[in-house]
Design a protein around this motif. Structure first.
Motif, PDB file in Angstrom:
ATOM      1  N   ARG A 445     -11.547-120.633 -87.667  1.00 44.73           N
ATOM      2  CA  ARG A 445     -10.418-121.005 -88.516  1.00 44.73           C
ATOM      3  C   ARG A 445      -9.747-119.766 -89.094  1.00 44.73           C
ATOM      4  N   SER A 457      -5.903-124.333 -87.268  1.00 43.01           N
ATOM      5  CA  SER A 457      -6.514-124.061 -88.559  1.00 43.01           C
ATOM      6  C   SER A 457      -6.746-125.349 -89.333  1.00 43.01           C
ATOM      7  N   ARG A 461     -10.316-127.101 -90.414  1.00 37.33           N
ATOM      8  CA  ARG A 461     -10.540-127.398 -91.828  1.00 37.33           C
ATOM      9  C   ARG A 461     -10.910-128.861 -92.025  1.00 37.33           C
ATOM     10  N   LYS A 465     -14.372-130.438 -93.333  1.00 35.57           N
ATOM     11  CA  LYS A 465     -14.309-131.252 -94.543  1.00 35.57           C
ATOM     12  C   LYS A 465     -14.961-132.608 -94.319  1.00 35.57           C
ATOM     13  N   LEU A 471     -14.396-125.421 -97.992  1.00 37.84           N
ATOM     14  CA  LEU A 471     -13.908-124.075 -97.696  1.00 37.84           C
ATOM     15  C   LEU A 471     -13.184-123.505 -98.907  1.00 37.84           C
ATOM     16  N   ASP A 473     -10.781-120.327 -99.467  1.00 39.63           N
ATOM     17  CA  ASP A 473     -10.056-119.192 -98.896  1.00 39.63           C
ATOM     18  C   ASP A 473      -9.887-118.098 -99.940  1.00 39.63           C
ATOM     19  N   THR A 479     -12.918-116.295 -95.777  1.00 36.47           N
ATOM     20  CA  THR A 479     -13.181-117.640 -96.282  1.00 36.47           C
ATOM     21  C   THR A 479     -14.667-117.787 -96.599  1.00 36.47           C
ATOM     22  N   TRP A 481     -17.718-120.628 -97.818  1.00 36.99           N
ATOM     23  CA  TRP A 481     -17.938-122.061 -97.691  1.00 36.99           C
ATOM     24  C   TRP A 481     -19.195-122.483 -98.434  1.00 36.99           C
TER      25      TRP A 481
END
Length: 483
Positions: A445, A457, A461, A465, A471, A473, A479, A481
């Motif tokens: 990503r 991207s 994501r 999710k 995530l 950023d 990024t 997580w």
């Protein structure tokens, strides 16, 4: 409790009583569409969206927010870019709509535009001129502030004090004015600028008259609530009062509400200071719901200081609420549809909101509910514990969802694609991904974002999710997580 609102006009909290039983007319000063919206706009419109949502639990609310689409800033920017004023306005109206949608701000019932309200503006100026509150000079029309005895009642300023405190030429003085603080209702046309025909010649409206005319044409001579940022209290709202009340001989609004300023690292946000930040720039680094939570964590009348530490804390707070909202699977949602709200929690929330929309206290109720669900989820995921109080959890989830909806904080439950209540001991809610697999998808990503492959991207994501991977950023393009 009776809803109490701090009225900027009387400088005290007052019991709220609408003009018409069961109905509320609310007007909010909108944007001048020449650039992208910034954090100050986010603060204002999140606040008034919150107020509107809560009022809607008690009343039928009509919410009107204007758009200023003719202004010196718009004309200058359009000229710089070599496009028409209308093209520039349409571009930034679309950008505004997108920014507000990302922050989960409900659309207004109506967005009247200045350029579509010219006849109402001219009619109001004529009324003021005929009654002696306005005068025309060489194609311009000015409001005579000395004719309005209550000028300054909103801001607490007095004309004699302002005049005495001014040194030399007062900013905005024009030779043809009768008095330095008189302000323009109509401006004569300049070469190569858009204009409209009027009894005083070709020209365009001044800024302050727009709102007075749009309030009157869309909501009537008198409304319940008029709101906007603290920076609008003087001169804009003061001038609105002078214009409208001179024409109608009654109060423009029963309650005036103003939200506090936004500071960046302790300094007032300003382009000249280089600390100006747009909503869309912030949204590339932080979840829009975390931005919304950051705004609501402070009382709307207080200034807020945007710092990296503060937004990171709001991000962690949003993660807690989001996990709680995402707790529900299909079975729990079915139970929640039949469950009653937790009256104690709702009453605590309402008590805070009825005290001048005190979201900082109301959110403590939300966090209490969210932490309960977050804790239960972690126990189920990591131990496979059997759910023994499903009905109670369904009530907690439904109450959390109800209260977060009132604050405009949203996250959809994962339902069948995510966590599920375990049918038996030892069975996990979902098969946990290995850290290495998560890292691989996160790296993919990051690369997609670097190459501006936004479709890929977003796909990655959403996939992460759905598997309950959050995530975060970072400003440097990396990024982080967490589960």
């Amino acid at each position: 409790m009776t809803l109490r609102i701090y009225n900027s006009l009387t400088r005290k909290k007052e019991d709220f009583t609408p003009l018409e039983a069961g109905k509320v007319k609310m007007y909010v000063c909108g944007v001048t569409v020449y650039d992208y919206c910034h954090l100050g706009h986010a603060r204002a419109y999140v606040v008034w969206d919150m107020v509107r949502r809560y009022l809607s639990t008690k009343y039928e609310v009509r919410y009107v927010q204007n758009i200023t689409d003719i202004d010196d800033k718009i004309l200058n920017r359009a000229k710089e870019r070599g496009i028409t004023m209308q093209a520039l306005a349409e571009e930034f109206i679309a950008a505004y709509d997108l920014d507000m949608a990302n922050l989960n701000i409900l659309p207004a019932d109506e967005y009247p535009r200045a350029t579509e309200s010219i006849s109402a503006i001219i009619e109001l100026i004529q009324t003021l001129e005929q009654s002696g509150y306005a005068y025309a000079v060489s194609g311009d029309v000015y409001y005579a502030v000395q004719k309005f005895p209550n000028y300054g009642k909103l801001s607490g300023r007095k004309l004699e004090d302002m005049r005495a405190g001014a040194s030399g030429r007062v900013d905005g003085d024009e030779p043809l004015k009768h008095y330095p603080f008189d302000f323009a209702l109509w401006k004569s046309a300049k070469p190569d600028e858009p204009f409209w025909e009027s009894p005083w010649g070709n020209g365009r409206p001044g800024w302050h008259i727009e709102c007075s005319a749009m309030v009157r044409s869309r909501l009537g001579d008198r409304i319940d609530i008029h709101s906007g940022g603290a920076d609008l209290q003087f001169p804009h709202h003061e001038n609105e009062i002078a214009q409208s009340e001179a024409a109608t001989h009654q109060p423009l609004a029963n309650y005036w509400m103003h939200n506090g300023f936004v500071n960046i690292e302790g300094e007032k946000m300003s382009k000249s200071l280089g600390n100006f930040t747009t909503i869309r720039a912030l949204s590339t680094h932080y979840d829009p719901m975390a931005i919304r939570l950051f705004i609501l964590q402070s009382h709307y009348r207080q200034p807020i200081d945007f710092t990296e530490e503060a937004i990171n804390a709001a991000t962690k707070g949003w993660e807690t609420i989001e996990i709680g909202l995402r707790f529900a699977d299909k079975k729990l949602l079915e139970l929640a549809s039949e469950a009653q709200l937790d009256s104690e929690m709702v009453n605590r929330f309402n008590a805070a909101m009825d005290d001048d929309f005190n979201t900082s206290i109301a959110l403590s109720v939300v966090f209490e509910l969210a932490k309960k669900l977050s804790t239960e989820r972690n126990v189920f995921v990591h131990t496979g514990k059997i759910v023994t109080e499903v009905d109670k959890l369904a009530q907690i989830w439904k109450t959390l969802k109800y209260l977060t909806d009132l604050l405009g904080l949203e996250a959809e439950p994962l339902q069948e694609t995510g966590i599920q209540l375990p049918p038996s001991a030892g069975e996990k809610m979902f098969e946990d991904l290995k850290d290495g697999e998560i890292n691989r998808m996160v790296e993919q990503r990051v690369e997609a974002r670097r190459t501006k492959n936004w479709k890929e991207s977003d796909r990655l994501r959403d996939e992460l999710k759905a598997m309950n991977i959050i995530l975060i950023d970072q400003p440097d393009g990396t990024t982080r997580w967490r589960r």
